[in-house]
Design a protein around this motif. Structure first.
Motif, PDB file in Angstrom:
ATOM      1  N   UNK A 107      29.810  22.975 -12.150  1.00  0.00           N
ATOM      2  CA  UNK A 107      29.692  21.865 -13.091  1.00  0.00           C
ATOM      3  C   UNK A 107      30.573  22.089 -14.309  1.00  0.00           C
ATOM      4  N   UNK A 108      30.521  23.285 -14.888  1.00  0.00           N
ATOM      5  CA  UNK A 108      31.340  23.574 -16.066  1.00  0.00           C
ATOM      6  C   UNK A 108      32.818  23.591 -15.701  1.00  0.00           C
ATOM      7  N   UNK A 109      33.148  24.080 -14.512  1.00  0.00           N
ATOM      8  CA  UNK A 109      34.555  24.063 -14.085  1.00  0.00           C
ATOM      9  C   UNK A 109      35.065  22.626 -13.977  1.00  0.00           C
ATOM     10  N   UNK A 110      34.242  21.727 -13.454  1.00  0.00           N
ATOM     11  CA  UNK A 110      34.646  20.321 -13.353  1.00  0.00           C
ATOM     12  C   UNK A 110      34.798  19.682 -14.730  1.00  0.00           C
ATOM     13  N   UNK A 111      33.870  19.984 -15.619  1.00  0.00           N
ATOM     14  CA  UNK A 111      33.956  19.452 -16.981  1.00  0.00           C
ATOM     15  C   UNK A 111      35.195  20.009 -17.679  1.00  0.00           C
ATOM     16  N   UNK A 112      35.447  21.301 -17.508  1.00  0.00           N
ATOM     17  CA  UNK A 112      36.630  21.909 -18.130  1.00  0.00           C
ATOM     18  C   UNK A 112      37.906  21.326 -17.532  1.00  0.00           C
ATOM     19  N   UNK A 113      37.883  21.074 -16.233  1.00  0.00           N
ATOM     20  CA  UNK A 113      39.047  20.484 -15.578  1.00  0.00           C
ATOM     21  C   UNK A 113      39.360  19.085 -16.077  1.00  0.00           C
ATOM     22  N   UNK A 114      38.330  18.373 -16.496  1.00  0.00           N
ATOM     23  CA  UNK A 114      38.550  17.023 -17.028  1.00  0.00           C
ATOM     24  C   UNK A 114      39.024  17.059 -18.480  1.00  0.00           C
ATOM     25  N   UNK A 115      39.014  18.242 -19.085  1.00  0.00           N
ATOM     26  CA  UNK A 115      39.491  18.388 -20.453  1.00  0.00           C
ATOM     27  C   UNK A 115      38.474  18.034 -21.515  1.00  0.00           C
ATOM     28  N   UNK A 116      37.219  17.899 -21.132  1.00  0.00           N
ATOM     29  CA  UNK A 116      36.194  17.501 -22.107  1.00  0.00           C
ATOM     30  C   UNK A 116      35.151  18.583 -22.351  1.00  0.00           C
TER      31      UNK A 116
END
Length: 152
Positions: A107-116
């Motif tokens: 989940x955090x990797x996806x959020x970080x990948x979105x730049x937010x």
């Protein structure tokens, strides 16, 4: 000159002694490997979360908050989660908890990948991983007792 202690013991005697006796218990080597991997990943994630928090906020207070949130579940939920672990097969519980640890990290990797990625997500990640750490610790301790028995 007489030598004593571990230096004078041959390797075979050391391996057959009580020092490594737990490794002769069926299932213990896998538990040890799982615990070692879990401890390593716990350390890595703790450093990474602290580093990301410092980079995102430039606040050592928030870095401390991420560390504090990582141990709060152990303080508040240790005993209740230990009672929950006692109701189920500990080996399967340990496997499920380790697999479940992937969810907040992805989940955090996806959020970080979105730049937010913000500090809020890092604080929530720390809290979620604290619950995982608490479950892992209580399950590992009771499962090691299950493997060794009361005499072991």
């Amino acid at each position: 000159m007489k030598t004593s202690g571990l230096r004078s013991r041959p390797g075979a005697a050391l391996a057959s002694s009580v020092t490594l006796a737990a490794f002769r218990i069926r299932g213990y080597p896998a538990l040890w490997l799982s615990g070692s991997a879990s401890g390593f990943t716990r350390s890595v994630t703790q450093v990474a979360i602290g580093w990301l928090t410092l980079a995102a906020s430039d606040s050592i207070l928030l870095v401390g908050a991420t560390f504090a949130l990582r141990v709060v579940p152990a303080l508040l939920l240790g005993i209740p989660l230990g009672g929950l672990v006692d109701r189920y097969d500990r080996r399967i519980t340990l496997i499920l908890v380790n697999v479940a640890a992937i969810v907040p990290l992805v989940w955090v990797a996806l959020v970080a990948g979105s730049g937010t990625l913000a500090v809020t997500e890092l604080l929530l990640l720390s809290l979620a991983l604290g619950v995982v750490d608490t479950l892992t610790g209580t399950t590992t301790q009771t499962y090691s007792f299950d493997l060794a028995g009361a005499a072991g």
